[in-house]
Design a protein around this motif. Structure first.
Motif: not given
Length: 342
Positions: A277, A312, A320-321, A325-329
């Motif tokens: 991100n 992070t 990941r969720d 997918k990668y967590h947004s943070d």
């Protein structure tokens, strides 16, 4: 006639194209001082000539990531001046130390191309190499970059996605020939933990955080000569924000990791890396590591740790969720090898 360089666009690249990048750079103690001013780096091998000499080296080399940033920065005018984002890394290998007084230059070969479905951008894969003044390769790496198209009517090239190894084999890691940790000083390194003290699956929270500012980011991009427009020019992105240089995040996370991995002195290779991100001024970077593998080397005093380093802007250790997918943070996911005393 235009005499300025507007940068390369996606349609300008061809498979097999070789680019010798301009402006070699002689590196010295100034780069070390600025690096340690920008990042809270505390690895002793890169801080003290005496410590390095006790480990068999002639003097303290420059931080591995200084070499990476300089070699990378040379490639920017030809590879990523018109980039939307640098997407990832693979097969990075540090082949010999870089010392103050060495002169570095870079060369890149295009190994992959894929136009995106929008027709406005494409991904370019390159293998870049850095050489010293003796023509010796000091490091090499693959990276892939999303680059804008200039002529949207230009037909898409044939898609070539290179096959890249997921891991640099431990047998290919290059331990400096004179490195010896027999007389290693734990009291000077700041950490008691060596090879056998780490276990596969162990997760280390590096505790500290650093809030990124525009000032230090702009100093870093100028220092490493990363002139990609998205890092310099606030009008280059629709949101009007300058994107923090990905290498700045890598160096910050590596420096933070010294709290918990203080004896993981040298980076040997990067197996894979992703800027998950974007990072912007005002974000607070924190880091954690997971031990993925332990490997012996041909040098009985040196072990290799395979580590996942995650940067992070949150406080947890979830990567990941539920959908993968990668967590947004999550800012950075870096899989790398480091040398540590045995």
């Amino acid at each position: 006639m235009m005499k300025t360089n507007s940068g390369w666009f996606f349609e300008d690249y061809t498979i097999g194209q070789v680019m010798e990048h301009a402006v070699p750079r002689t590196v010295g103690q100034g780069e070390r001082a600025l690096y340690h001013a920008l990042y809270p780096a505390r690895h002793a091998l890169y801080s003290s000539d005496l410590f390095a000499q006790s480990c068999g080296l002639p003097s303290s080399p420059l931080d591995d990531l200084i070499a990476f940033h300089v070699v990378f920065g040379k490639t920017v005018p030809d590879i990523s001046l018109n980039a939307v984002a640098n997407l990832g890394y693979a097969e990075a290998r540090w082949l010999r130390p870089v010392y103050p007084g060495d002169t570095l230059r870079s060369l890149s070969t295009v190994i992959g191309l894929k136009q995106n479905s929008s027709g406005k951008t494409g991904v370019v894969w390159v293998r870049s190499e850095g050489f010293n003044q003796r023509g010796e390769t000091v490091m090499s790496f693959v990276r892939w970059v999303m680059v804008r198209k200039n002529n949207l009517a230009m037909p898409a090239p044939q898609t070539v996605v290179p096959e890249l190894r997921s891991v640099v084999p431990a047998a290919e890691l290059m331990v400096p020939s004179n490195l010896n940790f027999d007389s290693y000083r734990h009291d000077l390194s700041g950490s008691l933990y060596i090879y056998d003290d780490y276990k596969v699956g162990e997760v280390i929270d590096h505790v500290d955080g650093v809030t990124v500012s525009e000032a230090e980011h702009m100093m870093a991009t100028r220092l490493w000569q990363n002139t990609a427009k998205v890092h310099f020019d606030a009008t280059a992105r629709p949101d009007g924000r300058r994107l923090i240089y990905g290498g700045h995040v890598i160096s910050m996370a590596r420096a933070l990791s010294s709290n918990g991995l203080g004896n993981a002195q040298m980076i040997a290779a990067i197996n894979a890396g992703a800027h998950a991100n974007p990072c912007f001024a005002g974000d607070t970077i924190r880091a954690w590591s997971e031990v993925l593998y332990l490997a012996e080397t041909a040098n009985p005093t040196v072990g290799a740790l395979r580590l996942r380093l995650v940067a992070t802007k949150g406080t947890g250790t979830e990567l990941r969720d539920a959908e993968g997918k990668y967590h947004s943070d999550v800012l950075l996911d870096l899989d790398y090898w480091a040398f540590i005393p045995r």
